[in-house]
Design a protein around this motif. Structure first.
Motif, short mmCIF file in Angstrom:
data_model
loop_
_atom_site.label_atom_id
_atom_site.label_comp_id
_atom_site.label_asym_id
_atom_site.label_seq_id
_atom_site.Cartn_x
_atom_site.Cartn_y
_atom_site.Cartn_z
N PHE A 1 5.61 -7.16 -2.27
CA PHE A 1 6.32 -7.28 -3.65
C PHE A 1 4.86 -7.36 -4.97
CE2 PHE A 1 6.94 -8.84 -7.37
CZ PHE A 1 7.59 -8.01 -8.53
N ASN A 2 4.14 -8.08 -4.71
CA ASN A 2 2.51 -8.36 -5.55
C ASN A 2 1.55 -7.94 -5.76
OD1 ASN A 2 3.02 -11.13 -6.33
ND2 ASN A 2 4.06 -12.12 -4.48
N VAL A 3 1.32 -6.88 -4.61
CA VAL A 3 0.11 -6.14 -4.41
C VAL A 3 0.66 -4.31 -4.37
CG1 VAL A 3 -0.80 -4.33 -3.03
CG2 VAL A 3 -0.78 -6.66 -2.41
N VAL B 1 -1.09 -3.84 -9.07
CA VAL B 1 -1.63 -2.18 -8.70
C VAL B 1 -1.11 -1.14 -9.61
CG1 VAL B 1 -1.56 -0.01 -7.29
CG2 VAL B 1 -2.62 -2.11 -6.15
N GLY B 2 0.25 -1.33 -9.39
CA GLY B 2 1.04 -0.51 -10.30
C GLY B 2 0.09 -0.71 -12.25
N ASP C 1 -9.71 3.73 -9.86
CA ASP C 1 -10.95 2.79 -10.11
C ASP C 1 -10.58 0.93 -10.06
OD1 ASP C 1 -12.44 4.86 -11.55
OD2 ASP C 1 -11.62 3.86 -13.25
N LEU C 2 -9.21 0.73 -9.80
CA LEU C 2 -9.10 -0.40 -9.02
C LEU C 2 -9.35 -0.41 -7.91
CD1 LEU C 2 -7.20 -2.95 -9.75
CD2 LEU C 2 -5.37 -1.51 -7.76
N PHE C 3 -9.23 0.11 -6.83
CA PHE C 3 -9.86 0.45 -6.00
C PHE C 3 -11.71 0.64 -5.28
CE2 PHE C 3 -6.01 0.76 -4.85
CZ PHE C 3 -5.32 -0.68 -4.27
N THR C 4 -12.51 0.52 -7.00
CA THR C 4 -13.28 0.39 -6.55
C THR C 4 -14.73 -0.90 -6.31
OG1 THR C 4 -14.23 0.35 -9.44
CG2 THR C 4 -13.90 2.55 -7.78
N PRO C 5 -15.86 -1.20 -6.41
CA PRO C 5 -16.86 -2.05 -6.73
C PRO C 5 -16.62 -3.09 -7.79
CG PRO C 5 -17.90 -0.46 -6.02
CD PRO C 5 -16.81 0.13 -6.61
N ARG D 1 -7.67 -6.51 -9.32
CA ARG D 1 -7.44 -6.70 -7.85
C ARG D 1 -7.89 -7.83 -7.46
NH1 ARG D 1 -11.53 -3.47 -6.03
NH2 ARG D 1 -12.77 -4.77 -4.76
N TYR D 2 -8.41 -8.91 -7.50
CA TYR D 2 -8.63 -10.19 -7.02
C TYR D 2 -7.16 -10.21 -7.19
CZ TYR D 2 -13.18 -9.76 -5.72
OH TYR D 2 -14.90 -8.80 -5.54
N GLN D 3 -6.58 -10.52 -8.45
CA GLN D 3 -5.00 -11.07 -8.02
C GLN D 3 -4.70 -10.45 -6.96
OE1 GLN D 3 -3.71 -9.38 -11.85
NE2 GLN D 3 -4.52 -10.45 -13.06
N ALA D 4 -4.11 -9.75 -6.70
CA ALA D 4 -3.84 -9.02 -5.01
C ALA D 4 -5.01 -8.89 -4.39
CB ALA D 4 -3.13 -8.09 -5.52
N GLU D 5 -6.08 -9.40 -3.93
CA GLU D 5 -6.70 -9.28 -2.90
C GLU D 5 -6.76 -9.92 -1.64
OE1 GLU D 5 -10.04 -6.85 -1.65
OE2 GLU D 5 -9.63 -7.16 -3.51
N SER D 6 -6.40 -10.74 -2.12
CA SER D 6 -5.86 -12.49 -0.70
C SER D 6 -4.56 -11.88 -0.02
CB SER D 6 -5.42 -13.65 -1.12
OG SER D 6 -4.45 -13.67 -2.20
N LEU D 7 -3.93 -11.50 -0.51
CA LEU D 7 -2.81 -10.30 -0.16
C LEU D 7 -2.38 -9.35 0.84
CD1 LEU D 7 0.41 -11.06 -2.79
CD2 LEU D 7 -0.51 -12.91 -1.04
N ILE D 8 -3.77 -8.38 -0.21
CA ILE D 8 -4.16 -7.38 1.08
C ILE D 8 -4.14 -7.75 1.91
CG2 ILE D 8 -5.83 -5.12 0.83
CD1 ILE D 8 -5.41 -5.48 -2.63
#
Length: 154
Positions: free
Chosen positions: A96-98, A102-103, A11-15, A117-124
């Motif tokens: 580490f942040n991603v 995610v964890g 679910d974390l990676f769904t729209p 996911r938006y907390q790590a989106e830019s790092l991804i």
């Protein structure tokens, strides 16, 4: 619990625009926004979450990007050059942040995890851009070894 955590990971990676229980109905808090921006949302969701496997989409490749980032961060960390070590440290920070987001999002939040996911989106996307740029540079160097210089990617 493990089944629920794995569902949370998916679910974390769904729209992220479809997380609300009332999505698609007039009761959704996003109903009016969707009436204006629904076409844009559909295009973005189709591009990002339709290939190669719906609903996760391009995020299916994230483990490959993270594995490349671990390798590159490790290489940079072992050099004697302080600038390269700093680049390696930045990549470790991204990893580490991603990994943490995610964890935690998968382990303890349910139904709304795609929003986190938006907390790590830019790092991804920074890690992905570096991975793809390095791959393209490497492939171009193989085709034209004398004319292509390899830039200093982190």
């Amino acid at each position: 619990y493990a089944t629920r955590a794995l569902q949370g990971l998916r679910d974390l990676f769904t729209p992220s625009t479809e997380w609300h229980p009332y999505t698609g109905t007039e009761r959704s808090p996003h109903y009016q926004h969707r009436s204006v921006l629904g076409g844009y949302e559909a295009v973005v969701n189709r591009l990002m979450h339709g290939f190669p496997v719906s609903p996760v989409g391009v995020y299916l490749f994230l483990p490959i990007v993270m594995a490349w980032t671990v390798r590159r961060a490790w290489q940079l960390s072992l050099t004697a050059d302080r600038e390269s070590q700093a680049r390696g440290a930045m990549l470790w920070l991204c990893l580490f942040n991603v990994t943490y987001i995610v964890g935690i999002s998968s382990a303890v939040t349910f139904l709304e995890s795609s929003r986190y996911r938006y907390q790590a989106e830019s790092l991804i996307w920074v890690m992905t851009a570096l991975c793809v740029a390095t791959l393209c540079s490497s492939l171009a160097g193989r085709r034209h070894p004398k004319t292509v210089s390899h830039p200093q990617f982190p």
